[in-house]
Design a protein around this motif. Structure first.
Motif, PDB file in Angstrom:
ATOM      1  N   GLU A  26       0.829  -1.217   0.000  1.00 19.55           N
ATOM      2  CA  GLU A  26       0.000   0.000   0.000  1.00 19.55           C
ATOM      3  C   GLU A  26       0.859   1.261   0.000  1.00 19.55           C
ATOM      4  OE1 GLU A  26       0.793  -1.418   2.788  1.00 19.55           O
ATOM      5  OE2 GLU A  26       1.294   0.338   3.999  1.00 19.55           O
ATOM      6  N   GLY A  27       2.132   1.130   0.394  1.00 19.21           N
ATOM      7  CA  GLY A  27       3.018   2.292   0.365  1.00 19.21           C
ATOM      8  C   GLY A  27       3.190   2.834  -1.046  1.00 19.21           C
ATOM      9  N   GLU A  46      -1.143  -5.339  -1.557  1.00 25.06           N
ATOM     10  CA  GLU A  46      -1.041  -6.004  -0.257  1.00 25.06           C
ATOM     11  C   GLU A  46      -1.001  -4.918   0.816  1.00 25.06           C
ATOM     12  OE1 GLU A  46       2.607  -8.258  -1.296  1.00 25.06           O
ATOM     13  OE2 GLU A  46       1.312 -10.001  -1.497  1.00 25.06           O
ATOM     14  N   ASN A  88      -0.788  -3.971   4.165  1.00 25.09           N
ATOM     15  CA  ASN A  88      -0.463  -4.462   5.514  1.00 25.09           C
ATOM     16  C   ASN A  88      -0.410  -3.295   6.509  1.00 25.09           C
ATOM     17  OD1 ASN A  88       1.948  -3.198   4.940  1.00 25.09           O
ATOM     18  ND2 ASN A  88       3.170  -5.063   4.831  1.00 25.09           N
ATOM     19  N   TYR A 138       1.190  -0.657   6.950  1.00 21.91           N
ATOM     20  CA  TYR A 138       2.401   0.139   7.199  1.00 21.91           C
ATOM     21  C   TYR A 138       3.352   0.116   6.007  1.00 21.91           C
ATOM     22  CZ  TYR A 138       0.935   0.015  12.058  1.00 21.91           C
ATOM     23  OH  TYR A 138       0.222   0.154  13.218  1.00 21.91           O
ATOM     24  N   ALA A 139       3.935   1.255   5.740  1.00 21.99           N
ATOM     25  CA  ALA A 139       5.034   1.353   4.785  1.00 21.99           C
ATOM     26  C   ALA A 139       6.262   1.672   5.646  1.00 21.99           C
ATOM     27  CB  ALA A 139       4.773   2.456   3.773  1.00 21.99           C
TER      28      ALA A 139
HETATM   29 MG   LIG Z   1       2.774  -1.913   3.557  1.00 26.06          MG
END
Ligand SMILES: [Mg+2]
Ligand SMILES: Cc1ncc(C[n+]2csc(CCOP(=O)(O)OP(=O)(O)O)c2C)c(N)n1
Length: 338
Positions: free
Chosen positions: A163-164, A190, A192, A194-195
């Motif tokens: 997602e970053g 994906e 999750n 956090y980046a």
């Molecule tokens: Mg991430």
């Protein structure tokens, strides 16, 4: 830091309910998740022992995404992934031996020891990396899809990214052209949460990623990425959409990594309790519990799946250990013209 800036809360209950797949498929999905988990646990250990060096980003916790998505793809489809790609490569059919040798930097590795953990590559299985650049895979995927479209080849290009990447210009340019030209790409995001140490809400004004994709007019799906039943169904649906010539699709897999971003990460950006809560949604134990509940798996059968994965890991490590180093005089080969 406020609760909203950390991972999204509240966390949903663990995946449950009947598994609608034939038992053979269910056991394959389970075994695949276990193979990724055991391979990566060993990688973490080998990293500590100095056998694997450089960067190492583990996928532990996120296995249901690769395990559900890869079997939805055909051998002629193309795949692009990120640096968190060990599981994708493995399930695509790159041997664990070639992956482990690559981790060690040995010549027998799938990238001849020159790529390492972040750059697994295997043309034979159309696995086009492993990419260290956040968002870097998206333009590559669009290019591959444009090529297959111009050549009138029937392929889906599956592009996995975190997602970053949605904060990168490359994401927006790729989404735009893919939709404009109706290219056969499945964008598998994906998420999750956090980046590295940056929670989604800290970097994005719009945290609903499907809304971003829909802004380009693209078809979207949002899925529980901890549930291999849901990920497999969604990936099949996404690939069917692309194969039907309806253009690209964006799938947001809502997932979570249980380990640190990489081997250098003190994890100061999230509470241990958040990680523990997400572990209750762990893709392996929840899925095996469901299979047991419907009489399709016993504990000894689970232990045999696990033992087989550990044997495969042991053989891969022995292969990597026995591998050879590229001679120093060859280091400039393929880098500079003679
Ligand atoms: Mg991430
Ligand atoms: C263009 C670019 N900017 C910054 C980095 C440093 N970096 C490496 S991983 C990462 C976080 C990416 O997070 P995400 O896309 O969510 O993937 P995840 O690691 O969570 O799987 C960043 C910022 C990079 N590799 N490339």
């Amino acid at each position: 830091m406020s609760a909203q800036v950390r991972g999204q809360t509240p966390i949903s209950p663990p995946p449950s309910g009947p598994v609608p797949f034939p038992r053979e498929l269910s056991l394959r999905l389970l075994a695949d998740m276990v193979r990724i988990r055991r391979m990566e646990e060993k990688c973490a250990e080998l990293y500590g022992a100095g056998k694997i060096r450089g960067f190492l980003h583990l996928y532990i916790g996120e296995e249901a995404v690769a395990a559900g998505a890869l079997p939805a793809l055909a051998p002629e489809d193309d795949i692009v992934a990120t640096y968190r790609e060990h599981g994708h490569a493995l399930l695509r059919g790159v041997s664990m031996k070639a992956i482990m040798a690559e981790m060690f930097g040995k010549r027998e590795g799938c990238s001849r020891g020159r790529g390492g953990s972040m750059h697994l590559f295997d043309a034979a299985t159309r696995f086009y990396g492993g990419n260290a650049i956040v968002g870097g895979g998206l333009p590559l995927a669009v290019g591959l899809a444009l090529a297959s479209s111009l050549r009138k080849e029937k392929r889906v290009t599956a592009c996995f990214f975190g997602e970053g990447a949605v904060a990168e210009g490359a994401f927006h340019e790729s989404m735009n052209l893919a939709q404009l030209w109706r290219l056969p790409v499945a964008f598998f995001c994906e998420n999750n949460l956090y980046a590295m140490g940056t929670a989604l809400a800290r970097s994005e004004s719009q945290t609903d990623l499907c809304v971003k994709a829909a802004a380009f007019g693209m078809a979207t799906l949002k899925v529980d990425g901890m549930d291999v039943v849901a990920t497999h169904e969604a990936a099949k649906q996404a690939c069917a959409h692309v194969r039907a010539g309806k253009g690209p699709v964006f799938v947001e897999f809502q997932t979570y990594r249980f380990r640190a971003h990489s081997m250098f990460d003190a994890e100061l950006y999230r509470e241990k309790s958040e990680v523990e809560q997400w572990k209750t949604r762990g893709p392996i134990h929840t899925f095996s519990a469901r299979l047991k509940a419907q009489g399709e798996l016993t504990e000894p059968q689970f232990l045999e799946i696990d033992a087989a994965a550990m044997r495969e890991v042991d053989e891969a490590v022995a292969f990597a250990e026995a591998g050879t180093w590229e001679p120093v005089e060859d280091l400039a080969k393929d880098v500079y013209a003679p």
